[in-house]
Scaffold this active site. Structure first.
Site, PDB file in Angstrom:
ATOM      1  N   GLY A 246       0.598  -1.205  -0.102  1.00  0.00           N
ATOM      2  CA  GLY A 246       0.159   0.004  -0.022  1.00  0.00           C
ATOM      3  C   GLY A 246       0.738   1.256   0.137  1.00  0.00           C
ATOM      4  N   GLU A 283       3.779  -6.959   1.894  1.00  0.00           N
ATOM      5  CA  GLU A 283       3.212  -7.265   0.352  1.00  0.00           C
ATOM      6  C   GLU A 283       3.285  -6.111  -0.464  1.00  0.00           C
ATOM      7  OE1 GLU A 283      -0.753  -8.471   0.929  1.00  0.00           O
ATOM      8  OE2 GLU A 283      -0.030 -10.191   2.280  1.00  0.00           O
ATOM      9  N   PRO A 284       4.591  -5.290  -0.518  1.00  0.00           N
ATOM     10  CA  PRO A 284       4.596  -4.103  -1.297  1.00  0.00           C
ATOM     11  C   PRO A 284       4.399  -4.335  -2.965  1.00  0.00           C
ATOM     12  CG  PRO A 284       6.661  -4.632  -0.627  1.00  0.00           C
ATOM     13  CD  PRO A 284       5.890  -5.752   0.191  1.00  0.00           C
ATOM     14  N   ARG A 322      -4.774   3.778 -15.812  1.00  0.00           N
ATOM     15  CA  ARG A 322      -5.185   4.429 -14.832  1.00  0.00           C
ATOM     16  C   ARG A 322      -5.794   5.668 -14.771  1.00  0.00           C
ATOM     17  NH1 ARG A 322      -1.670   5.694 -11.272  1.00  0.00           N
ATOM     18  NH2 ARG A 322      -2.739   4.855  -9.660  1.00  0.00           N
ATOM     19  N   TYR A 326      -9.106   5.667 -12.604  1.00  0.00           N
ATOM     20  CA  TYR A 326      -9.139   6.207 -11.407  1.00  0.00           C
ATOM     21  C   TYR A 326      -8.922   7.846 -11.432  1.00  0.00           C
ATOM     22  CZ  TYR A 326      -7.225   1.731 -10.727  1.00  0.00           C
ATOM     23  OH  TYR A 326      -7.235   0.156 -10.719  1.00  0.00           O
ATOM     24  N   CYS A 352     -11.465   4.882 -29.289  1.00  0.00           N
ATOM     25  CA  CYS A 352     -12.488   5.346 -29.436  1.00  0.00           C
ATOM     26  C   CYS A 352     -13.576   5.535 -28.164  1.00  0.00           C
ATOM     27  CB  CYS A 352     -13.228   4.735 -30.662  1.00  0.00           C
ATOM     28  SG  CYS A 352     -12.422   4.643 -31.964  1.00  0.00           S
ATOM     29  N   GLU A 353     -12.957   6.181 -27.313  1.00  0.00           N
ATOM     30  CA  GLU A 353     -13.591   6.503 -26.059  1.00  0.00           C
ATOM     31  C   GLU A 353     -13.247   7.925 -25.453  1.00  0.00           C
ATOM     32  OE1 GLU A 353     -15.118   4.414 -23.825  1.00  0.00           O
ATOM     33  OE2 GLU A 353     -14.662   2.250 -24.802  1.00  0.00           O
ATOM     34  N   TYR A 380       1.124  -1.167 -12.234  1.00  0.00           N
ATOM     35  CA  TYR A 380      -0.278  -1.072 -12.649  1.00  0.00           C
ATOM     36  C   TYR A 380      -0.700  -0.415 -14.077  1.00  0.00           C
ATOM     37  CZ  TYR A 380      -1.000  -2.512  -7.772  1.00  0.00           C
ATOM     38  OH  TYR A 380      -0.825  -3.165  -6.577  1.00  0.00           O
TER      39      TYR A 380
HETATM   40  N1  LLP Z   1      -1.619  -7.016  -1.025  1.00  0.00           N
HETATM   41  C1  LLP Z   1      -2.867  -7.136  -1.472  1.00  0.00           C
HETATM   42  C2  LLP Z   1      -3.867  -8.151  -0.720  1.00  0.00           C
HETATM   43  C3  LLP Z   1      -3.405  -6.211  -2.267  1.00  0.00           C
HETATM   44  O1  LLP Z   1      -4.614  -6.323  -2.728  1.00  0.00           O
HETATM   45  C4  LLP Z   1      -2.483  -5.316  -2.937  1.00  0.00           C
HETATM   46  C5  LLP Z   1      -2.962  -4.429  -3.875  1.00  0.00           C
HETATM   47  C6  LLP Z   1      -1.119  -5.328  -2.466  1.00  0.00           C
HETATM   48  C7  LLP Z   1      -0.684  -5.940  -1.418  1.00  0.00           C
HETATM   49  C8  LLP Z   1      -0.182  -4.465  -3.085  1.00  0.00           C
HETATM   50  O2  LLP Z   1      -0.555  -3.053  -2.911  1.00  0.00           O
HETATM   51  P1  LLP Z   1       0.593  -1.993  -3.339  1.00  0.00           P
HETATM   52  O3  LLP Z   1       1.562  -1.966  -2.472  1.00  0.00           O
HETATM   53  O4  LLP Z   1       0.883  -2.033  -4.772  1.00  0.00           O
HETATM   54  O5  LLP Z   1      -0.253  -0.611  -2.979  1.00  0.00           O
HETATM   55  N2  LLP Z   1      -4.752  -0.795  -9.843  1.00  0.00           N
HETATM   56  C9  LLP Z   1      -4.567   0.033  -8.750  1.00  0.00           C
HETATM   57  C10 LLP Z   1      -4.213  -0.336  -7.538  1.00  0.00           C
HETATM   58  C11 LLP Z   1      -4.845  -2.009  -7.173  1.00  0.00           C
HETATM   59  C12 LLP Z   1      -4.163  -2.297  -5.856  1.00  0.00           C
HETATM   60  C13 LLP Z   1      -4.782  -3.618  -5.604  1.00  0.00           C
HETATM   61  N3  LLP Z   1      -4.257  -4.295  -4.345  1.00  0.00           N
HETATM   62  C14 LLP Z   1      -4.058   1.388  -9.155  1.00  0.00           C
HETATM   63  O6  LLP Z   1      -3.487   1.333 -10.425  1.00  0.00           O
HETATM   64  O7  LLP Z   1      -3.754   2.257  -8.279  1.00  0.00           O
END
Ligand code: LLP
Length: 424
Positions: A246, A283-284, A322, A326, A352-353, A380
């Protein structure tokens, strides 16, 4: 003259030309075409090093959340650097193994694991299932018993913490589909402990993505530790604590804490509460790869309008989803600095959007044929790319010092049509 851009110290203008590490990006675009994703190996390893510094002297393991970027060579970089992987599908498990990673370093998250995926992961011998519901506990137990295996489990708890990020990427609040509710956690652990095919090994949480302050993490740590106290008092030992991913990155002057600063603070809290010597996991995803990549694109046409000027590039929402999904901001910069007055453009793709925009109201000094870089595109983007409008997915290269490795060929129309059939 060198000037560094925000986001990555590995991306800089040298004599007016944008370089990633020691590679001039114009040269890579000339060789491999556009749209093209270019990643810096040093930037990935330096992002990982910040976590490793933070955890020095602790029992901790980084599981790269590979959904952020699951290209094989990217996984290989992290596997060689000693990372485990957080996966969310059987396909991701196959990618880890194909990249040289090992099943014993894999944890499996996700709300909707199928029985087939559970069997596949059990047979491979992954280290933990991060279970997201009580129903999943029962199904996993059934599958494990049928395979003659014991499934190591951790429950993903929903700490009900507001990470103050985009609603689509905040996951730890009540009312979203992730995790087991805080109030039901003890019951769910007691249930898990009673099932013969499961072995409780840990607890996990993940509160959201692109988090730029420390406080939500401190809240989540406190709430998870309160639960661990309760669960252990009920006679169920919790071996590892997994605080998810996160951590945000710099897209547009964002100032997330550095990974080591974040962890200095969280470890202090864990120490205060007597949990500092537990096995820790994280879990980064984004923070390991986001600022390590750029997407190169060519300006196709400039289209002046009454209310807007459009800069139409050859990358689109299928490559860079993205902004459309978002309203995310990615910086867009020229590969070669042009002097002279610019104009304000909406930078858009050919799809085409109306939602196919990459950047709005950007000041650019450009002409048709110029090359641009969309920054912070390591996470992502490629992993969320699609074939919409029968656009082949972009090629990818990995830069290592002055060396350029092609790590994914541009997808052809034949690649896209493979597996399709006419009727009759
Ligand atoms: N662990 C779990 C259970 C998750 O669901 C996620 C991301 C992560 C770890 C990794 O999170 P991070 O460190 O990357 O923030 N597509 C979206 C982001 C979706 C994240 C989904 N889960 C975007 O482009 O902003």
């Amino acid at each position: 003259m060198t000037s560094t851009l925000p986001g990555s110290p590995f991306l800089a203008y040298r004599d007016g030309a944008l370089h990633l590490e020691d590679v001039r990006l114009q040269d890579v675009a000339a060789q491999h075409g556009t749209p093209l994703f270019v990643y810096s190996k040093a930037a990935m390893l330096s992002a990982l090093a910040a976590y490793q510094r933070g955890f020095q002297g602790r029992r901790a393991k980084v599981h790269y959340a590979m959904k952020a970027n699951s290209s094989l060579a990217v996984l290989q970089v992290f596997a060689n650097a000693g990372c485990g992987f957080d996966i969310v599908s059987g396909g991701e498990l196959e990618r880890v193994l194909a990249a040289g990673g090992q099943a014993k370093d894999v944890i499996f998250s996700g709300v909707g694991k199928t029985r087939a995926e559970m069997r596949q992961a059990l047979t491979a011998g992954i280290s933990c299932f991060n279970v997201e519901s009580e129903a999943e506990l029962d199904v996993l137990n059934e599958v494990a018993v049928a395979c003659g295996k014991t499934a190591p489990v951790s429950l993903r708890v929903n700490p009900n913490v507001d990470p103050k990020t985009h609603p689509y990427i905040s996951t730890g609040l009540k009312g979203n589909k992730f995790g087991v509710a805080h109030e039901r956690t003890l019951q769910a652990y007691q249930h898990a402990a009673s099932l013969p095919g499961l072995k409780v090994v840990g607890i996990d949480c993940h509160i959201g993505s692109q988090i730029t302050t420390i406080e939500p993490y401190v809240d989540a740590v406190d709430k998870v530790l309160d639960l661990v106290v309760q669960i252990e008092a009920a006679g169920i030992p919790i071996h590892h604590l997994d605080f998810g991913g996160g951590l945000g990155i710099d897209y547009n002057g964002d100032t997330p804490p550095a990974a080591d600063a974040l962890w200095a603070r969280l470890l202090a809290r864990l120490d205060e509460r007597g949990f500092g010597d537990r096995q820790l996991m994280i879990e980064p995803g984004r923070s390991l790869v986001g600022n390590a990549g750029v997407c190169l694109a060519e300006v196709q046409f400039l289209k002046p309008g009454e209310t807007k000027n459009f800069c139409i590039i050859d990358a689109a929402m299928n490559d860079l989803p993205r902004p459309a999904m978002y309203e995310a901001f990615h910086q867009i910069v020229p590969l070669s600095v042009r002097t002279g007055a610019g104009a304000v453009y909406d930078v858009v793709g050919p799809v085409c959007e109306s939602g196919d925009w990459i950047g709005r109201d950007r000041s650019l000094s450009v002409q048709a044929g110029d090359l641009l870089a969309v920054l912070s595109a390591g996470a992502y983007c490629m992993s969320m790319a699609s074939n919409y409008n029968t656009r082949g997915r972009a090629a990818e290269v990995l830069v290592d010092g002055a060396t350029v490795h092609l790590i994914r060929q541009r997808e052809t129309v034949q690649d896209q049509m493979r597996g399709e059939q006419l009727v009759g």
